[in-house]
Design a protein around this motif. Structure first.
Motif, mmCIF file in Angstrom:
data_model
loop_
_atom_site.group_PDB
_atom_site.id
_atom_site.type_symbol
_atom_site.label_atom_id
_atom_site.label_comp_id
_atom_site.label_asym_id
_atom_site.label_seq_id
_atom_site.Cartn_x
_atom_site.Cartn_y
_atom_site.Cartn_z
ATOM 1 N N LYS A 1 -7.479 0.187 -0.731
ATOM 2 C CA LYS A 1 -7.178 1.356 -1.558
ATOM 3 C C LYS A 1 -8.330 2.356 -1.547
ATOM 4 O O LYS A 1 -8.110 3.575 -1.519
ATOM 5 N N THR A 2 -9.565 1.845 -1.567
ATOM 6 C CA THR A 2 -10.724 2.735 -1.530
ATOM 7 C C THR A 2 -10.771 3.511 -0.220
ATOM 8 O O THR A 2 -11.021 4.730 -0.204
ATOM 9 N N ILE B 1 0.835 -1.195 0.000
ATOM 10 C CA ILE B 1 0.000 0.000 0.000
ATOM 11 C C ILE B 1 0.871 1.248 0.000
ATOM 12 O O ILE B 1 0.532 2.272 -0.601
ATOM 13 N N GLY C 1 1.898 1.832 -3.481
ATOM 14 C CA GLY C 1 0.803 2.092 -4.404
ATOM 15 C C GLY C 1 0.124 0.846 -4.920
ATOM 16 O O GLY C 1 -1.016 0.916 -5.381
ATOM 17 N N ASP C 2 0.786 -0.276 -4.869
ATOM 18 C CA ASP C 2 0.191 -1.538 -5.311
ATOM 19 C C ASP C 2 1.033 -2.686 -4.774
ATOM 20 O O ASP C 2 2.205 -2.509 -4.429
ATOM 21 N N LEU D 1 -8.238 4.225 1.657
ATOM 22 C CA LEU D 1 -7.143 5.185 1.632
ATOM 23 C C LEU D 1 -7.492 6.408 0.796
ATOM 24 O O LEU D 1 -7.221 7.551 1.186
ATOM 25 N N ASP D 2 -8.109 6.198 -0.349
ATOM 26 C CA ASP D 2 -8.499 7.311 -1.204
ATOM 27 C C ASP D 2 -9.540 8.188 -0.517
ATOM 28 O O ASP D 2 -9.487 9.423 -0.600
ATOM 29 N N ILE E 1 -7.572 -5.937 -1.233
ATOM 30 C CA ILE E 1 -6.644 -4.859 -1.611
ATOM 31 C C ILE E 1 -7.404 -3.682 -2.195
ATOM 32 O O ILE E 1 -7.111 -2.507 -1.882
ATOM 33 N N ASP E 2 -8.406 -3.940 -3.021
ATOM 34 C CA ASP E 2 -9.224 -2.858 -3.576
ATOM 35 C C ASP E 2 -9.968 -2.106 -2.471
ATOM 36 O O ASP E 2 -10.101 -0.877 -2.522
#
Length: 297
Positions: A249-250, A209, A212-213, A252-253, A245-246
C-alpha cells in the motif's frame, strides 16, 4: 463654338483622370489576397516538433530520466523521484516547440501591405497552432512510443498484476509473494507445489489491492498457507501478512503521488512549449520577411 470644344476636351480629360484613379485603386488590392493562415507551414512545424520530441525523449531515457515506477524493486522508485525528470520534460518541450514554431514562421507566406502589429499577431498564431498540432500528434500517434520511453507512473498495482507466478517470471508482485513465502531456516522444506501457492496468493493480493484492502478471510487463508509453507507460527504469519500488505500500500501511495507530480511537470512543460513556439515563430517570420526584402532589392 470654341467654348463648346473647350468644354468637351475638359470633360474628356476629367473622364480619363477618373479612369486612371479607378485603375490605381484596383491595382493596390492584390496584396490582401494572401491567406492569413499558412497551413502547410503549420503542419511542417508540428511534424518537426513531434519528431524532435521523440528524439529527445529517447535521449532522456538513455540518460536515465525515465519514469517513476510504483515498485520499490523495479526501475526508479516513487520515493526516489527526482526533480531532474520534470526539468527534462520542460527542456524537451522548450526545444521541440521552439523548433516547430521557428519552422512554421520561416515557411509561411509573406504578407505584403499588412501592418507590422498584424504580422506579429499572425506569426504568434502560427507558432501556437504548430504547437497545438504537434501536441495532438503526440497524443494521438506518439502516445504509445512516448509512454514506453518515458515510462509514466502507474496509477496502481493492478495493471502490472497479471502474474505468471512461476519462478523467474519477472512480475513486480513476485517480490511480495517471495516475502510472504520466505521459508524459516529452522523449518524443514515443504513438499507442496510452490507455483500453485504463489499463483493463488498473487491473485488474492491483486484483488485486495484493487479493492483497497484484503478481506479478513483472505488474510487468514494467506497466513495459513504461509504457516504450511514456511513453518512459522500463526502469529508470526499474521504479522508477516500485515507487514507485506502495508508495504504494498505504501508503494502504491508513493506511485500515485509521483504520478500527480509528473502531471504537474507535464502541464508546466506544455505551457512553456506553447510560449516558446509562439515566440520562435515571430523570430522565424522576421527572418523570412527580411530575406525576402533583400531579394526584392
Amino acid at each position: 463654338a470654341w467654348d463648346l470644344a473647350y468644354s468637351s476636351r475638359t470633360a474628356r480629360a476629367f473622364y480619363l483622370e477618373a479612369s486612371m484613379v479607378f485603375e490605381s485603386v484596383e491595382l493596390s488590392t492584390p496584396a490582401e489576397e494572401s491567406p492569413a493562415v499558412s497551413w502547410p507551414a503549420i503542419a511542417a512545424g508540428a511534424i518537426a516538433a513531434a519528431a524532435l520530441t521523440l528524439v529527445l525523449l529517447a535521449f532522456g531515457a538513455g540518460m536515465g530520466f525515465s519514469a517513476v515506477s510504483p515498485w520499490g524493486n523495479s526501475g526508479i522508485s516513487a520515493s526516489t523521484f527526482q526533480i531532474t525528470t520534470g526539468l527534462y520534460l520542460i527542456v524537451v518541450a522548450l526545444l521541440a516547440s521552439a523548433m516547430g514554431g521557428y519552422v512554421a514562421g520561416r515557411l509561411r507566406t509573406r504578407w505584403v501591405g499588412v501592418h507590422t502589429h498584424e504580422v506579429f499577431f499572425r506569426d504568434t498564431a502560427h507558432g501556437f497552432l504548430a504547437w497545438a498540432f504537434a501536441t495532438v500528434i503526440g497524443a494521438g500517434f506518439l502516445a504509445a512510443a512516448a509512454s514506453n520511453i518515458a515510462g509514466g507512473a502507474s496509477p496502481g498495482l493492478v495493471p502490472a498484476a497479471n502474474v505468471s507466478a512461476t519462478a523467474g517470471s519477472g512480475s513486480p508482485l513476485d517480490y511480495y509473494v517471495d516475502a510472504l513465502l520466505r521459508p524459516n531456516p529452522a523449518a524443514s522444506p515443504n513438499a507442496t507445489d510452490p507455483g500453485a501457492a504463489r499463483r493463488e496468493i498473487a491473485g488474492i493480493l491483486t484483488k485486495g489491492i484493487a479493492d483497497g484492502d484484503i478481506a479478513g478471510p483472505d488474510r487468514t487463508y494467506v497466513a495459513q498457507v504461509i504457516v504450511a509453507r514456511t513453518g512459522l507460527s500463526q502469529a508470526d504469519a499474521d504479522k508477516r501478512v500485515s507487514n507485506v500488505i502495508d508495504q504494498a500500500k505504501t508503494d502504491l501511495d508513493n506511485a500515485r503521488k509521483a504520478a500527480a507530480k509528473l502531471s504537474l511537470w507535464l502541464t508546466a512543460a506544455l505551457l512553456i512549449g506553447a510560449f516558446a513556439a509562439s515566440l520562435a515563430a515571430t523570430q522565424g517570420g522576421k527572418v523570412r520577411d527580411f530575406n525576402a526584402s533583400l531579394a526584392d532589392e
